[in-house]
Design a protein around this motif. Structure first.
Motif, mmCIF file in Angstrom:
data_model
loop_
_atom_site.group_PDB
_atom_site.id
_atom_site.type_symbol
_atom_site.label_atom_id
_atom_site.label_comp_id
_atom_site.label_asym_id
_atom_site.label_seq_id
_atom_site.Cartn_x
_atom_site.Cartn_y
_atom_site.Cartn_z
ATOM 1 N N SER A 99 0.822 -1.216 0.000
ATOM 2 C CA SER A 99 0.000 0.000 0.000
ATOM 3 C C SER A 99 0.854 1.262 0.000
ATOM 4 C CB SER A 99 -0.929 0.018 1.220
ATOM 5 O OG SER A 99 -0.178 0.270 2.396
ATOM 6 N N GLY A 100 2.156 1.110 0.260
ATOM 7 C CA GLY A 100 3.051 2.262 0.304
ATOM 8 C C GLY A 100 3.635 2.537 1.675
ATOM 9 N N GLN A 101 3.304 1.719 2.676
ATOM 10 C CA GLN A 101 3.842 1.942 4.020
ATOM 11 C C GLN A 101 5.345 1.688 4.033
ATOM 12 O OE1 GLN A 101 2.056 -0.446 7.147
ATOM 13 N NE2 GLN A 101 2.925 0.851 8.744
ATOM 14 N N THR A 102 6.094 2.618 4.634
ATOM 15 C CA THR A 102 7.550 2.475 4.720
ATOM 16 C C THR A 102 8.053 2.449 6.155
ATOM 17 O OG1 THR A 102 7.824 4.873 4.468
ATOM 18 C CG2 THR A 102 7.974 3.530 2.459
ATOM 19 N N VAL A 103 7.261 2.942 7.108
ATOM 20 C CA VAL A 103 7.620 2.887 8.525
ATOM 21 C C VAL A 103 6.495 2.146 9.231
ATOM 22 C CG1 VAL A 103 8.115 4.189 10.624
ATOM 23 C CG2 VAL A 103 8.920 5.044 8.422
ATOM 24 N N TYR A 104 6.855 1.131 9.996
ATOM 25 C CA TYR A 104 5.863 0.244 10.583
ATOM 26 C C TYR A 104 5.518 0.608 12.021
ATOM 27 C CZ TYR A 104 6.037 -1.970 6.219
ATOM 28 O OH TYR A 104 5.929 -2.168 4.878
ATOM 29 N N HIS A 105 5.051 1.844 12.165
ATOM 30 C CA HIS A 105 4.402 2.360 13.366
ATOM 31 C C HIS A 105 3.240 3.166 12.805
ATOM 32 C CE1 HIS A 105 4.401 3.897 17.618
ATOM 33 N NE2 HIS A 105 3.671 4.841 17.037
ATOM 34 N N LEU A 106 2.032 2.907 13.293
ATOM 35 C CA LEU A 106 0.861 3.595 12.763
ATOM 36 C C LEU A 106 1.119 5.093 12.643
ATOM 37 C CD1 LEU A 106 -2.137 3.798 11.954
ATOM 38 C CD2 LEU A 106 -2.669 3.873 14.401
ATOM 39 N N HIS A 107 0.767 5.666 11.508
ATOM 40 C CA HIS A 107 0.884 7.110 11.323
ATOM 41 C C HIS A 107 -0.042 7.577 10.215
ATOM 42 C CE1 HIS A 107 3.875 5.349 8.563
ATOM 43 N NE2 HIS A 107 3.800 6.451 7.838
ATOM 44 N N PHE A 108 -0.524 8.793 10.386
ATOM 45 C CA PHE A 108 -1.325 9.460 9.375
ATOM 46 C C PHE A 108 -0.511 10.590 8.780
ATOM 47 C CE2 PHE A 108 -4.781 7.183 11.192
ATOM 48 C CZ PHE A 108 -5.797 7.161 10.256
ATOM 49 N N HIS A 109 -0.607 10.732 7.473
ATOM 50 C CA HIS A 109 -0.009 11.849 6.753
ATOM 51 C C HIS A 109 -1.092 12.899 6.588
ATOM 52 C CE1 HIS A 109 3.515 9.570 5.069
ATOM 53 N NE2 HIS A 109 2.714 8.558 5.377
ATOM 54 N N ILE A 110 -0.773 14.142 6.920
ATOM 55 C CA ILE A 110 -1.686 15.251 6.660
ATOM 56 C C ILE A 110 -0.954 16.171 5.692
ATOM 57 C CG2 ILE A 110 -3.035 17.136 7.635
ATOM 58 C CD1 ILE A 110 -2.931 15.584 10.316
ATOM 59 N N ILE A 111 -1.490 16.273 4.486
ATOM 60 C CA ILE A 111 -0.788 16.974 3.413
ATOM 61 C C ILE A 111 -1.669 18.081 2.843
ATOM 62 C CG2 ILE A 111 0.404 16.729 1.207
ATOM 63 C CD1 ILE A 111 0.667 13.713 1.876
ATOM 64 N N PRO A 112 -1.257 19.341 3.040
ATOM 65 C CA PRO A 112 -1.996 20.436 2.421
ATOM 66 C C PRO A 112 -1.831 20.379 0.897
ATOM 67 C CG PRO A 112 -0.250 21.262 3.875
ATOM 68 C CD PRO A 112 -0.123 19.789 3.816
ATOM 69 N N VAL A 113 -2.915 20.652 0.192
ATOM 70 C CA VAL A 113 -2.892 20.562 -1.272
ATOM 71 C C VAL A 113 -3.371 21.879 -1.859
ATOM 72 C CG1 VAL A 113 -3.813 19.328 -3.267
ATOM 73 C CG2 VAL A 113 -3.391 18.088 -1.137
ATOM 74 N N GLY A 114 -2.603 22.402 -2.797
ATOM 75 C CA GLY A 114 -2.989 23.616 -3.509
ATOM 76 C C GLY A 114 -3.586 23.274 -4.865
ATOM 77 N N GLU A 115 -4.564 24.033 -5.273
ATOM 78 C CA GLU A 115 -5.195 23.822 -6.580
ATOM 79 C C GLU A 115 -4.127 23.812 -7.670
ATOM 80 O OE1 GLU A 115 -8.240 22.871 -8.895
ATOM 81 O OE2 GLU A 115 -8.667 23.527 -6.840
ATOM 82 N N GLY A 116 -4.098 22.761 -8.458
ATOM 83 C CA GLY A 116 -3.160 22.658 -9.567
ATOM 84 C C GLY A 116 -1.741 22.275 -9.179
ATOM 85 N N GLN A 117 -1.460 22.110 -7.898
ATOM 86 C CA GLN A 117 -0.112 21.722 -7.466
ATOM 87 C C GLN A 117 0.033 20.207 -7.520
ATOM 88 O OE1 GLN A 117 0.129 23.343 -3.488
ATOM 89 N NE2 GLN A 117 1.469 24.977 -4.183
ATOM 90 N N SER A 118 1.186 19.755 -7.974
ATOM 91 C CA SER A 118 1.454 18.319 -7.943
ATOM 92 C C SER A 118 2.250 18.005 -6.674
ATOM 93 C CB SER A 118 2.219 17.880 -9.186
ATOM 94 O OG SER A 118 3.442 18.555 -9.258
ATOM 95 N N MET A 119 2.056 16.817 -6.165
ATOM 96 C CA MET A 119 2.777 16.406 -4.962
ATOM 97 C C MET A 119 4.023 15.625 -5.354
ATOM 98 S SD MET A 119 -0.202 15.401 -2.192
ATOM 99 C CE MET A 119 0.339 13.754 -2.229
ATOM 100 N N ARG A 120 5.049 15.746 -4.516
ATOM 101 C CA ARG A 120 6.245 14.954 -4.711
ATOM 102 C C ARG A 120 5.948 13.502 -4.327
ATOM 103 N NH1 ARG A 120 7.675 19.938 -3.097
ATOM 104 N NH2 ARG A 120 7.838 19.680 -0.862
#
Length: 144
Positions: A99-120
């Motif tokens: 699924s994409g997990q790389t660290v095996y301790h529960l965590h949530f990503h909170i990612i601000p998103v701008g209109e038209g911006q691509s994410m790394r």
């Protein structure tokens, strides 16, 4: 790593919780620690991890601790919204390597998103500048 397995007390997030390695903190209480992602997908990318649990993923999180933890995830997301005023906010959580997990301790990503911006890409590229992360953490923390 598979979806199921033994918790590794030496994972990077467990080390952060113990204070063995530093992180750029946004928020901390007895339930959770929120800190800036060192490899942000977007400016303000923050992680929220539970304290006092050995849960590798959401499936392993004790039910009795889930509500308080999710309240902290929401609290940090609201602070990011107020501080950074994004067009949207992506809240993500991965379970198992496929699924994409790389660290095996529960965590949530909170990612601000701008209109038209691509994410790394997730967990890739060069580490962010620590001073820039500290400035973002301070802006977000001001709204918690």
């Amino acid at each position: 790593m598979t979806l199921h397995g033994k918790y590794d007390p030496d994972n990077i997030f467990a080390k952060m919780l113990r204070g063995d390695i530093p992180c750029v903190k946004v928020f901390e209480d007895d339930v959770a620690l929120a800190f800036m992602d060192i490899f942000p997908q977007a400016e303000g990318h923050t992680l929220v991890i539970p304290k006092d649990v050995e849960a590798r993923n959401l499936l392993e999180m004790p039910k009795k601790k889930l509500g308080a933890y999710m309240e902290r995830v929401q609290k940090v997301a609201k602070a990011i919204d107020k501080a950074l005023k994004p067009d949207g906010i992506r809240v993500m959580q991965f379970n198992g390597a496929p699924s994409g997990q790389t660290v095996y301790h529960l965590h949530f990503h909170i990612i601000p998103v701008g209109e038209g911006q691509s994410m790394r890409s997730h967990a890739s590229g060069e580490p962010a500048d620590t001073e820039a992360l500290k400035a973002l953490a301070d802006r977000i923390a001001a709204y918690i």
